[in-house]
Motif scaffolding. Structure first.
Motif, PDB file in Angstrom:
ATOM      1  N   THR A   1      21.373  -8.847 -41.302  1.00 12.61           N
ATOM      2  CA  THR A   1      22.477  -9.591 -41.904  1.00 12.61           C
ATOM      3  C   THR A   1      23.829  -8.968 -41.592  1.00 12.61           C
ATOM      4  OG1 THR A   1      21.095 -10.452 -43.694  1.00 12.61           O
ATOM      5  CG2 THR A   1      23.460 -10.396 -44.093  1.00 12.61           C
ATOM      6  N   SER A   2      23.902  -7.650 -41.521  1.00  9.19           N
ATOM      7  CA  SER A   2      25.188  -6.995 -41.235  1.00  9.19           C
ATOM      8  C   SER A   2      25.750  -7.412 -39.884  1.00  9.19           C
ATOM      9  CB  SER A   2      25.025  -5.472 -41.279  1.00  9.19           C
ATOM     10  OG  SER A   2      24.264  -5.011 -40.159  1.00  9.19           O
ATOM     11  N   GLN A   3      24.881  -7.822 -38.977  1.00  2.00           N
ATOM     12  CA  GLN A   3      25.314  -8.233 -37.641  1.00  2.00           C
ATOM     13  C   GLN A   3      25.720  -9.713 -37.591  1.00  2.00           C
ATOM     14  OE1 GLN A   3      25.059  -5.423 -35.311  1.00  2.00           O
ATOM     15  NE2 GLN A   3      24.799  -4.685 -37.407  1.00  2.00           N
ATOM     16  N   LYS A   4      25.502 -10.433 -38.666  1.00  2.27           N
ATOM     17  CA  LYS A   4      25.702 -11.882 -38.668  1.00  2.27           C
ATOM     18  C   LYS A   4      26.913 -12.342 -39.484  1.00  2.27           C
ATOM     19  CE  LYS A   4      20.655 -12.560 -38.467  1.00  2.27           C
ATOM     20  NZ  LYS A   4      19.468 -13.013 -39.250  1.00  2.27           N
ATOM     21  N   LEU A   5      27.306 -11.559 -40.484  1.00  2.00           N
ATOM     22  CA  LEU A   5      28.312 -12.028 -41.436  1.00  2.00           C
ATOM     23  C   LEU A   5      29.656 -12.316 -40.794  1.00  2.00           C
ATOM     24  CD1 LEU A   5      27.447  -9.631 -44.397  1.00  2.00           C
ATOM     25  CD2 LEU A   5      26.960 -12.082 -44.256  1.00  2.00           C
ATOM     26  N   SER A   6      30.056 -11.524 -39.801  1.00  2.00           N
ATOM     27  CA  SER A   6      31.373 -11.717 -39.198  1.00  2.00           C
ATOM     28  C   SER A   6      31.477 -13.058 -38.478  1.00  2.00           C
ATOM     29  CB  SER A   6      31.683 -10.574 -38.225  1.00  2.00           C
ATOM     30  OG  SER A   6      30.773 -10.579 -37.139  1.00  2.00           O
ATOM     31  N   ILE A   7      30.372 -13.502 -37.887  1.00  2.00           N
ATOM     32  CA  ILE A   7      30.366 -14.783 -37.193  1.00  2.00           C
ATOM     33  C   ILE A   7      30.146 -15.933 -38.167  1.00  2.00           C
ATOM     34  CG2 ILE A   7      29.191 -16.192 -35.457  1.00  2.00           C
ATOM     35  CD1 ILE A   7      30.803 -13.917 -34.280  1.00  2.00           C
ATOM     36  N   ARG A   8      29.204 -15.769 -39.057  1.00  2.00           N
ATOM     37  CA  ARG A   8      28.793 -16.884 -39.912  1.00  2.00           C
ATOM     38  C   ARG A   8      29.784 -17.188 -41.025  1.00  2.00           C
ATOM     39  NH1 ARG A   8      22.140 -16.514 -39.912  1.00  2.00           N
ATOM     40  NH2 ARG A   8      22.014 -16.177 -37.661  1.00  2.00           N
ATOM     41  N   PHE A   9      30.544 -16.172 -41.468  1.00  2.00           N
ATOM     42  CA  PHE A   9      31.541 -16.412 -42.509  1.00  2.00           C
ATOM     43  C   PHE A   9      32.937 -15.933 -42.104  1.00  2.00           C
ATOM     44  CE2 PHE A   9      27.448 -15.993 -44.761  1.00  2.00           C
ATOM     45  CZ  PHE A   9      27.393 -17.249 -45.338  1.00  2.00           C
ATOM     46  N   GLY A  10      33.006 -14.843 -41.359  1.00  2.00           N
ATOM     47  CA  GLY A  10      34.300 -14.299 -40.971  1.00  2.00           C
ATOM     48  C   GLY A  10      35.127 -15.262 -40.145  1.00  2.00           C
ATOM     49  N   GLU A  11      34.462 -16.043 -39.279  1.00  2.00           N
ATOM     50  CA  GLU A  11      35.205 -16.986 -38.441  1.00  2.00           C
ATOM     51  C   GLU A  11      35.863 -18.075 -39.279  1.00  2.00           C
ATOM     52  OE1 GLU A  11      35.867 -16.803 -35.079  1.00  2.00           O
ATOM     53  OE2 GLU A  11      35.085 -14.788 -35.485  1.00  2.00           O
ATOM     54  N   THR A  12      35.186 -18.531 -40.317  1.00  2.00           N
ATOM     55  CA  THR A  12      35.782 -19.534 -41.212  1.00  2.00           C
ATOM     56  C   THR A  12      36.988 -18.954 -41.935  1.00  2.00           C
ATOM     57  OG1 THR A  12      33.771 -20.826 -41.533  1.00  2.00           O
ATOM     58  CG2 THR A  12      35.380 -20.879 -43.314  1.00  2.00           C
ATOM     59  N   ILE A  13      36.866 -17.730 -42.434  1.00  2.00           N
ATOM     60  CA  ILE A  13      37.982 -17.095 -43.137  1.00  2.00           C
ATOM     61  C   ILE A  13      39.174 -16.901 -42.196  1.00  2.00           C
ATOM     62  CG2 ILE A  13      38.714 -14.979 -44.320  1.00  2.00           C
ATOM     63  CD1 ILE A  13      35.757 -14.741 -45.293  1.00  2.00           C
ATOM     64  N   LYS A  14      38.919 -16.487 -40.975  1.00  2.00           N
ATOM     65  CA  LYS A  14      40.002 -16.314 -39.998  1.00  2.00           C
ATOM     66  C   LYS A  14      40.747 -17.625 -39.768  1.00  2.00           C
ATOM     67  CE  LYS A  14      37.857 -12.650 -37.186  1.00  2.00           C
ATOM     68  NZ  LYS A  14      37.259 -12.374 -35.849  1.00  2.00           N
ATOM     69  N   LYS A  15      40.002 -18.719 -39.676  1.00  2.00           N
ATOM     70  CA  LYS A  15      40.644 -20.012 -39.434  1.00  2.00           C
ATOM     71  C   LYS A  15      41.462 -20.459 -40.635  1.00  2.00           C
ATOM     72  CE  LYS A  15      37.245 -21.545 -36.021  1.00  2.00           C
ATOM     73  NZ  LYS A  15      36.078 -22.422 -35.740  1.00  2.00           N
ATOM     74  N   TYR A  16      40.991 -20.145 -41.839  1.00  2.00           N
ATOM     75  CA  TYR A  16      41.801 -20.434 -43.025  1.00  2.00           C
ATOM     76  C   TYR A  16      43.129 -19.687 -42.949  1.00  2.00           C
ATOM     77  CZ  TYR A  16      38.852 -23.227 -46.166  1.00  2.00           C
ATOM     78  OH  TYR A  16      38.161 -24.257 -46.760  1.00  2.00           O
ATOM     79  N   ILE A  17      43.070 -18.442 -42.484  1.00  2.00           N
ATOM     80  CA  ILE A  17      44.282 -17.624 -42.404  1.00  2.00           C
ATOM     81  C   ILE A  17      45.229 -18.173 -41.341  1.00  2.00           C
ATOM     82  CG2 ILE A  17      45.165 -15.334 -41.816  1.00  2.00           C
ATOM     83  CD1 ILE A  17      42.538 -14.188 -42.989  1.00  2.00           C
ATOM     84  N   THR A  18      44.705 -18.398 -40.124  1.00  2.00           N
ATOM     85  CA  THR A  18      45.579 -18.809 -39.023  1.00  2.00           C
ATOM     86  C   THR A  18      46.137 -20.221 -39.223  1.00  2.00           C
ATOM     87  OG1 THR A  18      43.660 -19.588 -37.742  1.00  2.00           O
ATOM     88  CG2 THR A  18      44.401 -17.324 -37.368  1.00  2.00           C
TER      89      THR A  18
END
Length: 528
Positions: free
Chosen positions: A401-418
């Protein structure tokens, strides 16, 4: 009833069809002869996914009467699969499609015309060389898993007698080069991002080493780099084909179908003369071929551009499937579930994944234009997850799971920010990330210890949450900053993103004591 019965002159077709078996609608002998003489497609990897998906698609194409060539399968890793699952049944197999309603569809697959061992020491190797030197060959493809594209210095140093799959493929491509620099498309169908690049990297590693060692001419490298000759398209594939299921074995036995035995090889490959799979499937392929291709679009394959394949992959991995799987994995382990199909019937879990997909992630979804994101999520939640024949577990999905969170949730959060979107709309994604600390603690909602799934960073991350105690009023949650500020885990510093404080508060609720996971999940999942 045996698979090879369908090849006999006195075959009782009516008996099989009465019992619900769909049979080939083409002349099997004619297709086999034409494929032998002028093959168009070789597939590397004889596992369950190949028989349940690419081979089954070709079966549908052959049934239309608009195509007359089968596929030749070559096994690169476990040669017992050829000896035990293909040749005893004359390369025939049975596909059992497991419907979400609990019914099944049974289809005899006869599109595989030859089965070969990609072993340089076997008699089959000369046949593979013959095939690769034939101008009729249009495509080679792969379902050998991401690991199958690997290579190392030791294998590169073996020269023209490699052991790894990519070395063998490179040697066969060299045969095609010597036959007149004939064109060919090298097509991965494995479930990994930008899969065509992985094949290309492996092939080019061997070719480059051999050229440096003087084993092949520099012109061979030019041939592989010339996209008018050789291409390595991307694809996105999605279909679940678990190991043979006991319920399917029993169902077939009740029909009088005799070829229902399990096969486990010395390398622990689990297979059978039959393959069971889910009903839903997707195969989206970059249409970049140099010598023609089998018309798999007649069987449902979507051919499109590389950019669109990438968008489909992004839609699946960051919004419409993988994040929902991970959310279920974390909460499923905490709530004591051991089957995904049972977990999705939980009202709170269902609300969690629906709202993550439809409400929180959808505003930033990458819409590929050829698949509707809403329909994709709908099929996943309503057909795929509830399927009683799919024995998938939260524990399996929770691996790494530690290898998956950045893609599976981090990308959505980044798009909210940008995109300057309102971060207060993110509630359930932060809840999943908060539940990750409770998961790392390894204490379920009943207060019982459980072993988190294998993960390369498990021990390190468990150390961060070690001071926290479930049910304690003395917890110091400041340790969480050492977790949720980790960009390498979440893709962003969640405090800088404005979510750290909210996540900490949710962690407090999740650690409150026995039943806190259920209460917190219910509170947030059904509150909106």
């Amino acid at each position: 009833m045996k698979l090879t019965d369908i090849l006999k002159k006195d075959f009782n077709r009516a008996e099989w069809e009465t019992k619900g078996y769909e049979l080939p609608k083409f002349d099997i002998a004619a297709v086999r002869q034409k494929t032998h003489d002028n093959p168009t497609w070789v597939h590397f990897g004889g596992g369950n996914i190949f028989r349940a998906f690419p081979a089954a698609i070709l079966q549908d194409v052959l049934n239309t009467g608009k195509y007359d060539r089968g596929v030749i399968v070559a096994e690169t890793f476990d040669y017992e699969v050829i000896d035990k699952a293909y040749r005893p049944y004359d390369n025939l197999s049975l596909l059992v499609s497991l419907q979400s309603a609990g019914t099944v569809e049974k289809k005899v697959i006869a599109s595989v015309t030859e089965s070969l061992k990609a072993d340089m020491q076997s008699d089959d190797w000369s046949r593979l060389v013959e095939i690769f030197r034939n101008p009729s060959l249009e495509m080679i493809s792969f379902t050998i898993t991401e690991k199958g594209y690997s290579y190392n210095d030791a294998d590169l140093a073996r020269g023209m007698e490699p052991v790894f799959a990519m070395g063998k493929v490179c040697a066969l491509l060299y045969e095609r080069f010597k036959a007149g620099q004939l064109p060919l498309t090298v097509q991965s169908m494995d479930n990994c991002s930008h899969n065509g690049d992985k094949v290309k990297a492996g092939v080019m590693a061997y070719a480059g080493r051999w050229a440096n060692d003087g084993l092949v001419p520099a012109a061979f490298l030019d041939y592989l780099k010339d996209e008018s000759k050789i291409t390595f398209p991307w694809s996105m594939i999605d279909k679940i084909t678990p190991r043979p299921h006991e319920k399917v074995k029993e169902l077939l036995a009740a029909d009088g179908f005799d070829d229902n035995n399990y096969i486990e090889t010395a390398r622990h490959t689990f297979t059978a003369p039959f393959v069971n799979s889910e009903e839903t499937q997707y195969l989206v392929v970059e249409d970049h071929y140099t010598n023609g291709r089998p018309p798999l679009n007649l069987g449902g394959v979507i051919y499109t551009t590389r950019d669109t394949v990438d968008k489909v992959e992004t839609m699946k991995v960051t919004t419409c499937l993988n994040p929902l799987h991970t959310a279920m994995a974390i909460f499923g382990c905490l709530l004591g579930y051991d089957l995904i199909s049972a977990e999705i019937r939980d009202e709170d879990i269902r609300a969690l994944v629906q709202k993550i997909g439809y409400i929180e992630a959808m505003p930033v979804v990458t819409d590929p234009g050829i698949l509707n994101p809403y329909e994709f999520i709908g099929a996943f939640i309503n057909k795929r997850l509830p399927n009683p024949f799919m024995p998938d577990t939260p524990q399996r999905i929770a691996s790494d799971t530690s290898q998956k969170l950045s893609i599976r949730f981090g990308e959505t959060i980044k798009k909210y920010i940008t995109r300057h979107l309102d971060m207060s709309n993110l509630v359930l994604i932060p809840l999943v990330l908060a539940a990750y600390s409770r998961y790392l603690k390894g204490i379920d909602d009943e207060g019982n210890a459980f072993a988190p799934s294998p993960d390369p960073m498990l021990e390190e991350l468990q150390t961060i949450v070690a001071p926290l105690k479930v049910g304690s009023s003395d917890n110091d949650f400041s340790c969480l900053r050492n977790l949720y500020s980790r960009k390498d885990i979440f893709g962003v510093d969640l405090y800088e993103a404005g979510l750290g404080g909210r996540i900490e508060e949710m962690v407090r609720e999740l650690f409150a004591g026995k039943g806190a996971v259920r209460a917190t999940l219910h509170k947030y999942a059904l509150a909106r």
